[in-house]
Motif scaffolding. Structure first.
Motif, PDB file in Angstrom:
ATOM      1  N   LEU A 186      58.450 -74.300   4.070  1.00 16.21           N
ATOM      2  CA  LEU A 186      58.196 -72.995   3.479  1.00 16.21           C
ATOM      3  C   LEU A 186      59.484 -72.208   3.232  1.00 16.21           C
ATOM      4  CD1 LEU A 186      55.073 -71.845   5.551  1.00 16.21           C
ATOM      5  CD2 LEU A 186      55.112 -72.626   3.177  1.00 16.21           C
ATOM      6  N   TYR A 187      60.539 -72.519   3.994  1.00  6.00           N
ATOM      7  CA  TYR A 187      61.773 -71.753   3.897  1.00  6.00           C
ATOM      8  C   TYR A 187      62.975 -72.585   3.466  1.00  6.00           C
ATOM      9  CZ  TYR A 187      58.771 -68.587   6.399  1.00  6.00           C
ATOM     10  OH  TYR A 187      57.713 -67.802   6.749  1.00  6.00           O
ATOM     11  N   PHE A 209      71.303 -73.486   9.241  1.00  5.38           N
ATOM     12  CA  PHE A 209      70.189 -74.344   9.642  1.00  5.38           C
ATOM     13  C   PHE A 209      69.017 -73.509  10.114  1.00  5.38           C
ATOM     14  CE2 PHE A 209      67.966 -76.567  13.143  1.00  5.38           C
ATOM     15  CZ  PHE A 209      67.341 -77.538  12.374  1.00  5.38           C
ATOM     16  N   PHE A 210      69.324 -72.316  10.661  1.00  2.00           N
ATOM     17  CA  PHE A 210      68.256 -71.481  11.218  1.00  2.00           C
ATOM     18  C   PHE A 210      68.572 -70.007  11.019  1.00  2.00           C
ATOM     19  CE2 PHE A 210      71.472 -71.533  14.469  1.00  2.00           C
ATOM     20  CZ  PHE A 210      71.416 -70.271  15.023  1.00  2.00           C
ATOM     21  N   LEU A 211      67.540 -69.189  11.148  1.00  2.00           N
ATOM     22  CA  LEU A 211      67.681 -67.742  11.215  1.00  2.00           C
ATOM     23  C   LEU A 211      66.767 -67.224  12.321  1.00  2.00           C
ATOM     24  CD1 LEU A 211      67.472 -66.710   7.428  1.00  2.00           C
ATOM     25  CD2 LEU A 211      69.542 -66.790   8.837  1.00  2.00           C
ATOM     26  N   PHE A 212      67.294 -66.367  13.169  1.00  2.00           N
ATOM     27  CA  PHE A 212      66.449 -65.613  14.086  1.00  2.00           C
ATOM     28  C   PHE A 212      65.991 -64.348  13.356  1.00  2.00           C
ATOM     29  CE2 PHE A 212      69.005 -67.785  17.507  1.00  2.00           C
ATOM     30  CZ  PHE A 212      67.936 -68.481  18.043  1.00  2.00           C
ATOM     31  N   ASP A 266      58.394 -63.595   5.992  1.00  2.00           N
ATOM     32  CA  ASP A 266      57.966 -63.937   4.632  1.00  2.00           C
ATOM     33  C   ASP A 266      58.563 -62.999   3.584  1.00  2.00           C
ATOM     34  OD1 ASP A 266      56.501 -66.122   5.394  1.00  2.00           O
ATOM     35  OD2 ASP A 266      54.622 -65.025   5.601  1.00  2.00           O
ATOM     36  N   ILE A 267      59.054 -61.853   4.027  1.00  2.00           N
ATOM     37  CA  ILE A 267      59.636 -60.888   3.097  1.00  2.00           C
ATOM     38  C   ILE A 267      60.881 -61.453   2.410  1.00  2.00           C
ATOM     39  CG2 ILE A 267      60.867 -58.658   3.033  1.00  2.00           C
ATOM     40  CD1 ILE A 267      58.711 -57.610   4.928  1.00  2.00           C
ATOM     41  N   ILE A 268      61.547 -62.413   3.025  1.00  2.00           N
ATOM     42  CA  ILE A 268      62.735 -62.980   2.377  1.00  2.00           C
ATOM     43  C   ILE A 268      62.373 -63.726   1.099  1.00  2.00           C
ATOM     44  CG2 ILE A 268      63.947 -63.174   4.586  1.00  2.00           C
ATOM     45  CD1 ILE A 268      63.614 -66.226   4.381  1.00  2.00           C
ATOM     46  N   ASN A 269      61.093 -64.017   0.909  1.00  2.00           N
ATOM     47  CA  ASN A 269      60.666 -64.707  -0.312  1.00  2.00           C
ATOM     48  C   ASN A 269      60.298 -63.736  -1.435  1.00  2.00           C
ATOM     49  OD1 ASN A 269      60.883 -67.426   0.669  1.00  2.00           O
ATOM     50  ND2 ASN A 269      59.080 -67.040   1.916  1.00  2.00           N
ATOM     51  N   ARG A 270      60.375 -62.429  -1.171  1.00  2.00           N
ATOM     52  CA  ARG A 270      60.117 -61.431  -2.200  1.00  2.00           C
ATOM     53  C   ARG A 270      61.371 -61.223  -3.057  1.00  2.00           C
ATOM     54  NH1 ARG A 270      56.124 -57.564  -1.558  1.00  2.00           N
ATOM     55  NH2 ARG A 270      57.562 -56.053  -2.466  1.00  2.00           N
ATOM     56  N   LYS A 271      61.192 -60.667  -4.247  1.00  2.00           N
ATOM     57  CA  LYS A 271      62.346 -60.313  -5.066  1.00  2.00           C
ATOM     58  C   LYS A 271      63.126 -59.223  -4.350  1.00  2.00           C
ATOM     59  CE  LYS A 271      63.912 -58.766  -9.602  1.00  2.00           C
ATOM     60  NZ  LYS A 271      63.577 -58.423 -10.998  1.00  2.00           N
ATOM     61  N   SER A 272      64.419 -59.428  -4.191  1.00  2.00           N
ATOM     62  CA  SER A 272      65.225 -58.450  -3.470  1.00  2.00           C
ATOM     63  C   SER A 272      66.574 -58.258  -4.150  1.00  2.00           C
ATOM     64  CB  SER A 272      65.431 -58.892  -2.016  1.00  2.00           C
ATOM     65  OG  SER A 272      66.095 -60.136  -1.968  1.00  2.00           O
ATOM     66  N   ILE A 273      67.109 -57.055  -4.012  1.00  2.18           N
ATOM     67  CA  ILE A 273      68.430 -56.716  -4.535  1.00  2.18           C
ATOM     68  C   ILE A 273      69.276 -56.201  -3.387  1.00  2.18           C
ATOM     69  CG2 ILE A 273      69.747 -55.178  -6.054  1.00  2.18           C
ATOM     70  CD1 ILE A 273      68.243 -57.318  -7.587  1.00  2.18           C
TER      71      ILE A 273
END
Length: 351
Positions: free
Chosen positions: A81-82, A94-97, A103-110
């Motif tokens: 998924l990521y 390799f990872f993020l804490f 799931d917000i990282i999959n939204r459009k972001s600026i």
């Protein structure tokens, strides 16, 4: 045994961990084939000389308990998924804490980045542009630092928008300390992330690494005030390397705090000169930055600002406009090249 945490804790590079997952698919498979890996992969074997895979058992167990207690989650490249999002970052982690909704990282972001010591002009511009991003359902991403970063995060929260803060230290450490409450609020409707192990102090070398995550997760970068040594320039250059939009708000040529960002424009970054620039460059559906009805009128403000520098306090004393509205008007006049801001919050007319 939590095999993903085990692989997170192993002292090999992100690149090596990702290559192992590409071959063995899961962290558990890496664990079960560890002896074979040491025979086949000389680089890993050299890095893990005299290492026994069972030796991390208690460390993994302890970390798992701490994460649960502190409500900290984690994702790895092994999660389909990521994987795409993580692999899009230069020198992929390799990872993020994280704390909050990952799931917000999959939204459009600026990304909105800039100076820690920003001017009032930078503060006002940051608020205006961040509100526009939120209005257009775009997630704000920044580095949680003092100055422009913090203003952008706070404005996104005030506008009930989504927010991503990327830290340059362990996620269990608030840096700067005064942003502890801010990070907690971001995690309530957004996410705070870090690629560093718990307890990692905010060392200077961590922040360029942090900046590549901001540029990697964003769909574009807006730079608002950056000196020639600003870390924001690293974020912008990484975004440019990934062929993402880099938009710069111009500052006074006499202000050192904008010299780095102005040179980004010189070197080819897009310039935000008016509200149409923001709409076109980011393909926004609508832009709400509109001239406001002020009393006194703009012409009266221009009568105060001549070719001789005048301080913001003197402008304020001679008008009935509240300070926040005055900053907004001054910003509008600057992006239309009607006035410029000099160091120390002095203004002069350009027309």
């Amino acid at each position: 045994m939590n095999y993903e945490l085990w692989l997170i804790l192993i002292n090999i590079t992100n690149f090596q961990k990702i290559k192992l997952i590409d071959k063995y698919k899961t962290a558990e498979n890496v664990y079960n084939n560890f002896e074979e890996i040491l025979i086949e992969n000389k680089m890993v074997a050299k890095k893990l000389k005299n290492f026994e895979k069972e030796s991390l058992y208690y460390e993994v167990s302890n970390l798992e308990k701490i994460l649960l207690k502190k409500n900290i989650g984690y994702i790895t490249y092994a999660n389909p998924l990521y994987r795409e999002k993580l692999s899009g970052i230069l020198e992929s982690p390799f990872f993020l804490f994280y704390r909050g909704d990952i799931d917000i990282i999959n939204r459009k972001s600026i990304g909105v980045v800039g100076a820690r010591k920003c001017s009032n002009y930078g503060l006002t511009v940051t608020k205006l542009l961040t509100k526009e991003l939120i209005t257009n359902n775009i997630t704000l991403i920044s580095g949680g630092a003092r100055g422009i970063d913090s203003i952008a995060h706070k404005t996104a929260l005030e506008s009930d928008g989504y927010n991503i803060a990327v830290l340059g230290c362990g996620i269990d450490i608030a840096y700067p300390p005064e942003n502890s409450v801010l990070f907690s609020k971001i995690s309530e409707k957004g996410v705070v992330i870090s690629e560093f192990l718990l307890g990692t102090a905010p060392f200077r070398e961590n922040f360029p690494r942090r900046n590549r995550i901001i540029s990697g997760l964003s769909d574009g970068i807006i730079v608002i005030e950056a000196s020639e040594k600003s870390g924001s320039l690293i974020t912008a250059r990484l975004a440019h390397k990934q062929e993402k939009p880099v938009i710069v708000v111009p500052g006074s040529i006499l202000y050192d705090g904008a010299s780095g960002s102005n040179k980004l424009i010189r070197d080819g970054a897009s310039i935000c000169t008016d509200i149409e620039d923001l709409r076109v460059l980011l393909s926004l559906e609508h832009v709400n930055i509109k001239p406001m009805n002020f009393t006194p009128e703009k012409s009266e403000i221009l009568d105060l600002i001549t070719d001789s520098p005048i301080h913001i306090d003197d402008i304020f004393k001679n008008t009935s406009v509240d300070r926040g509205a005055l900053y907004a008007l001054l910003f509008e006049m600057q992006i239309k090249s009607e006035i410029i801001c000099l160091p120390g919050n002095y203004y002069v007319k350009t027309i």
